[in-house]
Design a protein around this motif. Structure first.
Motif, short mmCIF file in Angstrom:
data_model
loop_
_atom_site.label_atom_id
_atom_site.label_comp_id
_atom_site.label_asym_id
_atom_site.label_seq_id
_atom_site.Cartn_x
_atom_site.Cartn_y
_atom_site.Cartn_z
N UNK A 7 -21.47 -30.73 -9.41
CA UNK A 7 -21.71 -32.17 -9.49
C UNK A 7 -21.68 -32.63 -10.94
N UNK A 9 -20.26 -31.20 -13.46
CA UNK A 9 -18.90 -31.10 -14.02
C UNK A 9 -18.09 -32.34 -13.62
N UNK A 10 -18.15 -32.67 -12.35
CA UNK A 10 -17.34 -33.80 -11.88
C UNK A 10 -17.77 -35.10 -12.55
N UNK A 13 -17.46 -34.49 -17.00
CA UNK A 13 -16.39 -33.79 -17.72
C UNK A 13 -15.66 -34.71 -18.71
N UNK A 14 -15.37 -35.93 -18.30
CA UNK A 14 -14.66 -36.84 -19.21
C UNK A 14 -15.58 -37.37 -20.31
N UNK A 17 -15.70 -34.57 -22.69
CA UNK A 17 -14.40 -34.33 -23.33
C UNK A 17 -14.14 -35.37 -24.42
N UNK A 18 -14.47 -36.62 -24.15
CA UNK A 18 -14.26 -37.67 -25.16
C UNK A 18 -15.06 -37.37 -26.43
N UNK A 31 -11.43 -28.94 -24.90
CA UNK A 31 -11.58 -28.31 -23.58
C UNK A 31 -12.43 -27.05 -23.67
N UNK A 34 -16.13 -28.02 -24.15
CA UNK A 34 -16.73 -28.57 -22.93
C UNK A 34 -16.94 -27.47 -21.89
N UNK A 35 -15.94 -26.61 -21.77
CA UNK A 35 -16.07 -25.52 -20.81
C UNK A 35 -17.27 -24.64 -21.15
N UNK A 38 -20.48 -26.29 -20.10
CA UNK A 38 -20.76 -26.19 -18.67
C UNK A 38 -21.20 -24.77 -18.28
N UNK B 20 -12.47 -27.49 -15.01
CA UNK B 20 -13.57 -26.70 -15.56
C UNK B 20 -14.25 -25.87 -14.47
N UNK B 153 -22.86 -31.17 -1.86
CA UNK B 153 -23.39 -30.55 -3.07
C UNK B 153 -24.88 -30.27 -2.89
#
Lengths: 159, 205
Positions: A7, A9-10, A13-14, A17-18, A31, A34-35, A38, B20, B153
């Protein structure tokens, strides 16, 4: 509390990333940062007060990892921001000027500017996230704004 | 357009194309087996007690089959649920090693005359993904699910320190709608969408 990693991550993530891109100015390095953030979230048995606490923690970790990435020997930086920008699709063509102006600013101004203008954090909240005195954040924001004003002139409103 | 709006419009063009989830969970998938969470397993047991156990997955009972994505402890798996229209279901899925798991169960409710009515598919699904509290090592953990586009989830919340006189109150918000939860320590929980139920209103044993 701890929200499920998938959840998180979804949802973030952006956002992350920004922020990572603002520091790394490289898609692959951002990337990676960020990875790794997480993975830390997923593997650490850390309890959070609420979702805002999670978001602030993710941002702080991403900033630290991104800074490490930039100073690392392994910093790849294979595609610079000018090339990256060529492949971006801006809603308004003039927005590329703002993107360019931000990318040309020193890194120490980019993060407060981004957290203030994109994530709507207050100066106090930014200071807590990046572990920095409020006065420092305020002066970084002021200097960042002046640089944007110099670059964009009348296209950037006086504040 | 003010500075903030313009900044947001500009940087909304920056986004990642990386998956990811795949990278983050890859290492876990190598060593971890998928399992149903205890709360879900508990729900299944409860359903078995209420309903008629023993239907076998794969039987041609003329039922309706549904597929959904379960995210449990970092693993995603496609689960198939078959409802037979008589308040019974069969759930099956494969773990990351390819092992097939299956569970069966069902549920009933009663009308005002005391007659049994089979639970509907939606009622069975709601029950399977209903919040639950697990007590372990002196801690009380609330597990709950939310559903987004066919994905379920699982989340957790440590509520150990929230109990006062063996009762705690929690509000979950999903898609802007509140769910008020009253938890009685080791005596179950009750939910309501409008208010916290009084502890005296449920599980008085």
């Amino acid at each position: 509390m701890k929200l499920s990693t998938e959840w998180v991550i979804q949802k973030y993530k952006d956002v992350l990333f920004r922020i990572a891109y603002n520091i790394c100015q490289s898609e692959s390095d951002a990337d990676d940062a960020v990875q790794e953030c997480f993975i830390k979230y997923h593997t650490q048995n850390k309890e959070f007060d609420n979702e805002e606490h999670i978001k602030a923690w993710l941002i702080r970790v991403t900033i630290n990892l991104s800074k490490n990435m930039v100073s690392s020997f392994w910093h790849r930086n294979t595609v610079n921001w000018e090339e990256y920008m060529q492949n971006m699709t801006f809603e308004d063509p003039h927005d590329s000027e703002l993107f360019k102006a931000v990318m040309q600013m020193p890194q120490k101004y980019r993060i407060p500017i981004h957290l203030f203008y994109y994530e709507d954090y207050s100066i106090k909240e930014i200071a807590e996230i990046i572990k920095c005195p409020e006065n420092t954040v305020k002066s970084q924001l002021d200097r960042g704004r002046k640089l944007l004003k110099q670059a964009l002139k009348e296209e950037w409103e006086d504040e | 357009m003010n500075n903030k709006d313009r900044y947001k419009r500009t940087f909304s063009s920056v986004h990642t194309s990386m998956d990811y989830s795949k990278e983050v969970f890859e290492m876990n998938n190598k060593s971890k087996r998928i399992h149903l969470s205890r709360p879900l397993a508990a729900c299944l047991v409860a359903c078995l007690l209420l309903g008629t156990a023993g239907i076998c997955y794969g039987n041609d009972v003329g039922g309706i089959q549904r597929q959904l994505q379960l995210w449990i402890d970092g693993d995603q798996t496609a689960a198939v649920i078959e409802f037979n229209g008589a308040g019974e279901y069969a759930l099956s899925y494969k773990d990351s090693d390819g092992n097939l798991y299956s569970e069966t169960g069902g549920g009933v409710k009663f009308d005002k005359d005391g007659n049994e009515i089979p639970a509907t598919e939606e009622e069975l699904l709601r029950q399977m993904f209903y919040p639950d509290v697990e007590y372990e090592d002196g801690k009380a953990i609330l597990y709950y699910y939310n559903q987004v586009e066919g994905n379920y989830y699982k989340h957790s919340l440590d509520i150990t320190d929230l109990f006062v006189d063996d009762v705690c109150y929690i509000t979950l918000t999903q898609e802007g709608k509140p769910m008020y939860i009253t938890v009685k320590y080791q005596k179950g929980l009750a939910t309501n969408t409008r208010r916290y139920l009084n502890p005296s209103e449920f599980n008085n044993y």
